[in-house]
Design an enzyme around this catalytic site. Sequence first.
Site, PDB file in Angstrom:
ATOM      1  N   GLY A   1       0.698  -1.257   0.113  1.00 52.92           N
ATOM      2  CA  GLY A   1       0.002   0.104   0.104  1.00 52.92           C
ATOM      3  C   GLY A   1       0.720   1.116   0.023  1.00 52.92           C
ATOM      4  O   GLY A   1       0.445   2.313  -0.074  1.00 52.92           O
TER       5      GLY A   1
ATOM      6  N   ASN B   1       9.013   9.651  -4.708  1.00 51.79           N
ATOM      7  CA  ASN B   1       7.681   9.937  -5.296  1.00 51.79           C
ATOM      8  C   ASN B   1       7.216  10.861  -4.395  1.00 51.79           C
ATOM      9  O   ASN B   1       6.597  10.545  -3.441  1.00 51.79           O
ATOM     10  CB  ASN B   1       6.676   8.781  -5.745  1.00 51.79           C
ATOM     11  CG  ASN B   1       5.613   9.047  -6.358  1.00 51.79           C
ATOM     12  OD1 ASN B   1       5.226  10.296  -6.515  1.00 51.79           O
ATOM     13  ND2 ASN B   1       4.733   8.201  -6.845  1.00 51.79           N
TER      14      ASN B   1
ATOM     15  N   THR C   1       3.204   9.711  -3.205  1.00 52.33           N
ATOM     16  CA  THR C   1       2.957   8.718  -2.270  1.00 52.33           C
ATOM     17  C   THR C   1       3.832   8.599  -0.879  1.00 52.33           C
ATOM     18  O   THR C   1       3.226   8.291   0.026  1.00 52.33           O
ATOM     19  CB  THR C   1       3.325   7.124  -2.654  1.00 52.33           C
ATOM     20  OG1 THR C   1       4.756   7.378  -3.609  1.00 52.33           O
ATOM     21  CG2 THR C   1       2.302   7.167  -4.171  1.00 52.33           C
TER      22      THR C   1
ATOM     23  N   LYS D   1      16.328   6.889   2.073  1.00 46.79           N
ATOM     24  CA  LYS D   1      16.539   6.574   3.378  1.00 46.79           C
ATOM     25  C   LYS D   1      15.199   5.877   3.789  1.00 46.79           C
ATOM     26  O   LYS D   1      15.272   4.495   4.048  1.00 46.79           O
ATOM     27  CB  LYS D   1      16.527   7.752   4.474  1.00 46.79           C
ATOM     28  CG  LYS D   1      18.006   8.248   4.546  1.00 46.79           C
ATOM     29  CD  LYS D   1      18.017   9.395   5.638  1.00 46.79           C
ATOM     30  CE  LYS D   1      19.662   9.809   5.863  1.00 46.79           C
ATOM     31  NZ  LYS D   1      19.499  10.850   6.797  1.00 46.79           N
TER      32      LYS D   1
ATOM     33  N   GLY E   1       8.368   5.060   5.433  1.00 46.36           N
ATOM     34  CA  GLY E   1       7.259   4.190   5.859  1.00 46.36           C
ATOM     35  C   GLY E   1       6.859   4.202   7.496  1.00 46.36           C
ATOM     36  O   GLY E   1       5.487   4.130   7.547  1.00 46.36           O
ATOM     37  N   GLU E   2       7.734   4.539   8.350  1.00 48.40           N
ATOM     38  CA  GLU E   2       7.353   4.157   9.757  1.00 48.40           C
ATOM     39  C   GLU E   2       7.713   5.693  10.533  1.00 48.40           C
ATOM     40  O   GLU E   2       7.113   5.902  11.548  1.00 48.40           O
ATOM     41  CB  GLU E   2       8.201   3.107  10.178  1.00 48.40           C
ATOM     42  CG  GLU E   2       7.735   1.651   9.480  1.00 48.40           C
ATOM     43  CD  GLU E   2       8.482   0.903  10.130  1.00 48.40           C
ATOM     44  OE1 GLU E   2       8.374   0.078  10.876  1.00 48.40           O
ATOM     45  OE2 GLU E   2       9.697   0.446   9.616  1.00 48.40           O
TER      46      GLU E   2
END
Length: 716
Positions: A472, A597, A600, A666, A669-670
């Site tokens: 996702g 990007n 996203t 780097k 996501g978190e």
Amino acid sequence: MTTATTGRTTVEGAVGTAHTRVEGRDKVTGAARYAGELPFADLAHGWLVLSTVARGRIRSVDTDPVLGMPGVLAVLHHGNAPRVDTDYIGMLGIPPDPTAAVFQDDRVPHAGWPVALVVAGTPEQAREAAEALVVAYDEEPHDITLSADRADAYPVDGHMPAETVKGDLAAGLAASAAVVDEEYTTPEEHHSMMEPHAATALWDGGRLEVVDSNQGATWVQGELAKMFSLDESAVRVRSEHVGGGFGSKGLRAHQVSAVMAATVLQRPVRVVMTRRQMFSLAGYRSPTTQRVRLGADPDGRLRALEHRSLNQTSTFYEFVEPGAGVARIMYDADAHRTANHVVRLDVPSPTFMRAPGEAPGSFAIEAALDELAERCGVDPIELRLRNEPEAGPVSGLPFSSRNLAACFTEGARRFGWAQRDPRPGVRRDGRWLLGTGTAAASFQAGAAPSTALVTAEADGTFTVRIAAADIGTGARTALTLVAADALEVTPERIRVRIGDSDFGPAMIAGGSMGTRSWAWAISIAAGELRERLALGTSIPPEGITVRSDTTEALGALAQKERHSFGAQFAEVAVDTTTGEVRVRRMLGIFAAGRIVNPLTARNQLVGGMVWGISMALHEEAVRDRASGGLYGPDLVGYHVATHADVPDVEADWVDDPDPDDPVGIKGVGEIGIVGAAAAVANAVWHATGVRHRNLPIRPDRVLSATAPTAGGTTDA
């Protein structure tokens, strides 16, 4: 936007420009099929049966009446299921969670433990039969209570050392002009991704095929091969589209039970977890109890720092939520001590969950830093900047880059921090008390060995094959852009295929390392292919393929502290009559490497920040001490932030490419969730003058807090 010149044309660089998802149309039109939707001939359906006791032994499983029900094909349990091997170390360097190795003995270590699988011709038949199955137990007393004073707590290393120490902590605290010594708690939290766990297993020509929803096809392939004593080449795992993972979608009971049933019946079998089953079988973030002690000079410069974190684990599997790890990166002191401990309880095994360790750990340390700033009379941002380390506080290694100060400077400017009245409880909008808060964020920026295949096709297009997982995040699109730049062509000429273990080993989608690891492998393969094409090599009908492996390149990297950083800002409104807390706006500024990007990436950062709101104000799974199970294990009983709870949330970044990465990545996501809950909690203090050290900040906790004196402060 950059440009690159090829032998025939000049193309603008794709990395760094906003692109919609390459699979977006398929997803919104329903053409994209998920693991539970793909059709198979002669498909049977399995339904898991879970224990109703929290500890004990299975006395009997009454299968005969169920086997006579319409459509029922088999009932697997500990008395007849295939045996599996669990004596191995998996891809992540840890042994498998025995919850996945279902039906191997008669013990029950927690409520919701899988005790049987009913297989039938339709999901409805399987569910009806599973609900009719009678399982008798010899129940034993259970213990599910986590508390800071547990004498049976002990240190566990996990993916970092359990304890670190330097200097004399007692002396450092004694010499400090200002001291904070407080306990902070976070509750049990669950992933609750949109798509439930689903897997279909079948045998095809002697080869095991599994169509799954996972965070790493080669990860699950390797685990299943070891567990069922197969060569890895005899197992293929596919996972093309995944509707969320957040650390939960590794090897679980549904895949293993599906393989068992497919082996016994010799036909395809699908097992899908229900939402309630996911609360028992899919892992969760353990509750934590954390003690933070800080000692500082009058100007807020740290002399002593101690951060201790305690979490629960199951009686059969050790998992540590390393909450104290964040202090090892963020702040230094001459006396510095951190520790991650666990206590074994009769509960399901916790697992990785978005920013494992950093999410709960940042709440404790960043709230404590805010308390220290108050006691020293120093602005919270200034106090953090005064304590910026020049090297890793524990490791002593240099930082690859550390642009946290730039995040705070830019964030403070855009948030209007300079206009903030530092006094708590003085700003009001009608019935609402208003406050603002801030917190720092960090998350590791690693990479793991991966392989990739890049093919120059005869028609002038390029195909990238890599066992990546797009859970996702938009990874498929990001890799398209990386490949386009590496090959010096437009993204329209790139086709990226992912989620298939036949493409070779690759890093999982986890630890904010996925896109970085995969992009590295694609860059190497594409670079070699571009060089071959530049020599005028003609392309045969089958194309020209180059395979890369980043193991050697990653092994040659110098040892450094590699992390993304960020500054979180929040404004809240608190109604002290109803106890309602509303977040009015949030801003996060991040230093997270080169952004592949922006479209996203921003969504990922904002999503993490929204989760921080949910963590601060809503999420809390509560266990019934009598049964050992959860109250309301579904999305009615487990509250998450909804649209009505989410205000104006803005995420942006400062320039921060990693000089040692071929693309400069780097990871994003978190880090978006790290520090977000602390920023909200610090804003609630600023609004009310009351410190809330226990999450979530529910209305009843706001109402029960002692009201401060004018301009003063108190504790919840």
